[in-house]
Design an enzyme around this catalytic site. Structure first.
Site, PDB file in Angstrom:
ATOM      1  N   GLU A  12      -6.458  13.921  -4.480  1.00 22.30           N
ATOM      2  CA  GLU A  12      -5.123  13.955  -3.890  1.00 22.30           C
ATOM      3  C   GLU A  12      -4.349  15.069  -4.583  1.00 22.30           C
ATOM      4  OE1 GLU A  12      -3.005  10.278  -4.469  1.00 22.30           O
ATOM      5  OE2 GLU A  12      -1.095  11.160  -3.873  1.00 22.30           O
ATOM      6  N   ASP A  36       8.371   9.649  -7.535  1.00 26.70           N
ATOM      7  CA  ASP A  36       7.593   9.911  -8.748  1.00 26.70           C
ATOM      8  C   ASP A  36       8.351   9.591 -10.012  1.00 26.70           C
ATOM      9  OD1 ASP A  36       4.980  10.914  -7.907  1.00 26.70           O
ATOM     10  OD2 ASP A  36       6.150  12.463  -6.898  1.00 26.70           O
TER      11      ASP A  36
END
Lengths: 432, 285
Positions: free
Chosen positions: B65, B76
């Protein structure tokens, strides 16, 4: 047949009646939407339903009205400013005095509405972002009043620039978290608030401070601020005997502007929003999304955005922390593209000149954000006078007062020694 | 490149398995889930992120990924934020992602791109899909794009035969699990907990329930991410999920001040540990 105004679920979501005042999200033309992580969708859906139920509930409305009257001090006055108006081509200029609200700006209108909604939803914790600290102070205030836990995210750079507002929030019982990542300003404070919300959405409401973000925030925040325009429209009709020719407001995220514009959307009245032009749009150091940005997605909504050719968000610049944001409300983006409202940049220097002028001619120290609107009023007043309309009426939303900006303004006009400011701030800070 | 076979469709649910799905199906037949390893392109440099991806493949990652660095990564946590911020400061461009995709695809491993929506919107969803397909990429993981807003991406991914991995969360309703599963291709990304990326000491039982509910809602393949950092956790999740997605823990091996060769060694060691975890998960232990 049920009356759609009494049955919130029967109201169309993506459609609107003929009035532009009630346009529903999630989309406003090409703008708006919900560009957020899936984890937040359930909370946004719940908020949408609860908000529609609340504003249709007479008890909720009565409680909000009571707080606006007894706590905020609404209705805010309308002040005609003839000495200032002499510099605006001699037209009539009226100020809608949101600066006289409790906590010093229009921000309290939305905060009280959302905080009451939080109580209704049974959540006990609110989080908020703040740049200059106005929305953070308003949120901390409402949280104290309604017994909610409050965490305010603020870019580290802003906590240093606005140390007194940090102290103010802490006095009110809020936790202020300096955000040390990214550009360490408002944009990054919103990122951090969104991260908190994803992790704590079960018991936490994100009390967003402006008319942007994912649906239903733009529509909901407009709803809680529309009282500004409703009052102002009646007050101007009463005092001037007619509608204003132009309504003028500064546009950061766009809440005070939409608050005053909304009541005039169906009238034959010009609407003028002023963005922060910073050092000038051609310098690249500005917050002028309409003249210096392009459509894109940030913080949950598609709108105009300062971005580079890779779609990375560009840093914004303005002497006013409250206008220093790289995106803008999707509702303003829609009003811009449909031509219903016009948007122009005002430079730091133009805003500060208007700031000085209002101080000296009327004895009112405006927030530097609001000074951008005043600068717009000076320009549009002169334009109207030049075209023969010297009896024109200009309505300006004075969205906030300038106490928080005294140090910045003193430095700008060089009226106080730099060291004295620092010393005064330290002394005042410690005595708080 | 057995992973890059065409699209298969399961008629009863509408869920489709693209190139990543075919690889997950192969691994399922082998009796194990996949290890999906995340790295942002451009950290510490574009060249070195290519070396790091190669290291992960050699140490046992089944799918890579690749993150597109973005200024406002709201899904994140601090570890990934630090790496993407450094990548942007180093001048990484969105188009650099295609170099890394191409390098990974050359190793015969599906390369999925993880990106926030605005960089794709700015590039042009169809142009991005075209260039991604041309580089040999498998598709996109889109953390801030829900299917409801994804018309342009649904069309572009169909036109260029790409996977589209949407996320589900513990808060997703059964209706949304079904709609998201139907819109996804390759797999559905199940967020193990409510929160952002980052290592966690405990995962709780939510992930297993979410995987089961997502399968019930029609998803053929469900991979689990957020918070997984150890071989033991990978084994735990690999027992019930089609794939174990690890990001922050891998990125962290590259964040310290050690020389790059030493960092690669740490990255290799952790990847191998995670791969062992995934491989041992269903061995009856």
């Amino acid at each position: 047949m049920t009356d759609p105004t009494n049955d919130p679920e029967a109201r169309p979501v993506a459609d609107h009646d003929e009035s532009l005042q009630h346009t529903h999200g999630p989309y406003y033309g090409d703008f708006g939407g919900r560009f957020v992580p899936e984890a937040l969708i359930a909370a946004l859906d719940e908020l949408d339903v609860e908000y529609r139920r609340a504003v249709a509930d007479p008890e909720f409305r009565a409680e909000l009205d009571r707080l606006q009257r007894e706590y905020t001090g609404r209705p805010s006055p309308l002040t005609e400013v003839p000495r200032f108006a002499e510099h605006a081509g001699g037209v009539r200029v009226f100020l809608k005095r949101e600066d006289l609200n409790h906590t010093g700006s229009h921000k309290i209108n939305n905060v009280l509405g959302q905080a009451l909604l939080v109580k209704r939803m049974g959540k006990r914790r609110v989080i908020a972002e703040t740049g200059a600290g106005q929305h953070g102070v308003a949120t901390a205030t409402a949280a104290a009043l309604l017994d909610l836990e409050c965490v305010v995210y603020m870019g580290e750079e802003d906590t240093e620039r606005q140390a007194l507002n940090v102290a103010r929030m802490r006095l009110l019982g809020a936790t202020v978290v300096p955000v040390k990542l990214g550009s360490r300003t408002l944009k990054d404070a919103i990122n951090e608030a969104l991260r908190d919300w994803v992790a704590n959405v079960d018991d936490t409401h994100y009390l967003l401070g402006t008319v942007t973000g994912p649906h239903p925030f733009p529509e909901m925040v407009r709803e809680f601020h529309k009282v500004i325009g409703q009052e102002a429209r009646e007050q101007v009709l009463d005092r001037a005997g007619r509608l204003p020719d132009v309504v003028v407001a500064c546009v950061g995220g766009g809440s005070n502007a939409l608050g005053i514009f909304n009541a005039f959307l169906d009238d034959d009245v010009r609407l003028l929003g002023l963005e922060a032009g910073g050092d000038g749009v051609d310098t690249g150091r500005h917050s002028a999304r309409f003249s210096g940005g392009a459509p894109g997605v940030l913080h949950g909504a598609r709108s105009y955005l300062l971005q580079d050719e890779d779609g990375q968000t560009l840093p914004s610049h303005s002497v006013s922390a409250g206008l220093d944001y790289p995106s803008v409300s999707p509702i303003h983006a829609w009003l811009h593209d449909t031509g219903r409202a016009e948007y122009r940049p005002v430079t730091d220097a133009e805003a500060m000149e208007a700031f000085r002028l209002l101080c000296r001619t009327e004895g009112i120290i405006p927030a530097i954000e609001s000074a951008h609107a005043l600068a717009g009023a000076l320009v549009v007043g002169r334009e109207l006078a030049a075209s023969g309309k010297d009896d024109a009426v200009v309505l300006v939303n004075l969205s906030g007062r300038g106490d928080k900006d005294v140090a910045t303004a003193a430095r700008w006009f060089d009226v106080v020694d730099e060291q004295d400011i620092a010393k005064a701030a330290t002394t005042e800070g410690s005595s708080l | 490149m057995s992973g890059a076979t065409g699209t298969t469709r399961t008629a009863d649910t509408g869920f489709t398995a693209g190139r990543t799905g075919a690889r997950l199906a192969e691994l399922r037949a082998e009796g194990r889930g996949a290890l999906v390893g995340y790295l942002p392109v451009g950290y510490p440099t574009v060249e070195r992120s290519i070396e790091a991806a190669r290291t992960m493949v050699e140490a046992g990652a089944d799918v890579i990924e690749i993150g597109v660095p973005y200024t406002d990564p709201v899904m994140d946590g601090p570890t990934v934020q630090r790496a993407v911020e450094a990548a942007l400061e180093g001048g990484t461009r969105v188009r650099d992602v295609f170099r890394l995709v191409s390098a990974v695809a050359d190793l015969g491993v599906p390369a999925l791109v993880m990106t926030y929506w605005n960089p794709v919107l700015r590039y042009g969803p169809d142009a991005f899909a075209r260039d991604l397909a041309q580089a040999g990429g498998a598709g996109l993981i889109t953390p801030d794009l829900i299917p409801d807003e994804a018309d342009a991406w649904l069309a572009a991914s169909d036109a260029h035969d790409l996977d589209r991995v949407f996320l589900v969360a513990p808060s997703s309703t059964p209706e949304r699990l079904a709609a998201t599963s139907a819109a996804s291709r390759g797999f559905v990304y199940a967020a193990s907990t409510m929160g952002v990326t980052g290592e966690r000491t405990t995962l709780g039982g939510g992930a297993e329930r979410l995987v089961a509910a997502t399968r019930d809602a029609g998803a053929e393949h469900v991979c689990v991410g957020l918070g997984i950092s150890t071989g033991a956790q990978a084994a735990e999740v690999g027992r019930f999920a089609d794939g174990v997605i690890v990001g922050s823990a891998l990125v962290r091996t590259l964040l310290d001040d050690a020389p790059f060769a030493q960092q690669l060694e740490a990255l290799s060691g952790l990847t191998a540990q995670l791969a062992d975890g995934v491989r041992s998960a269903r061995s009856g232990a």
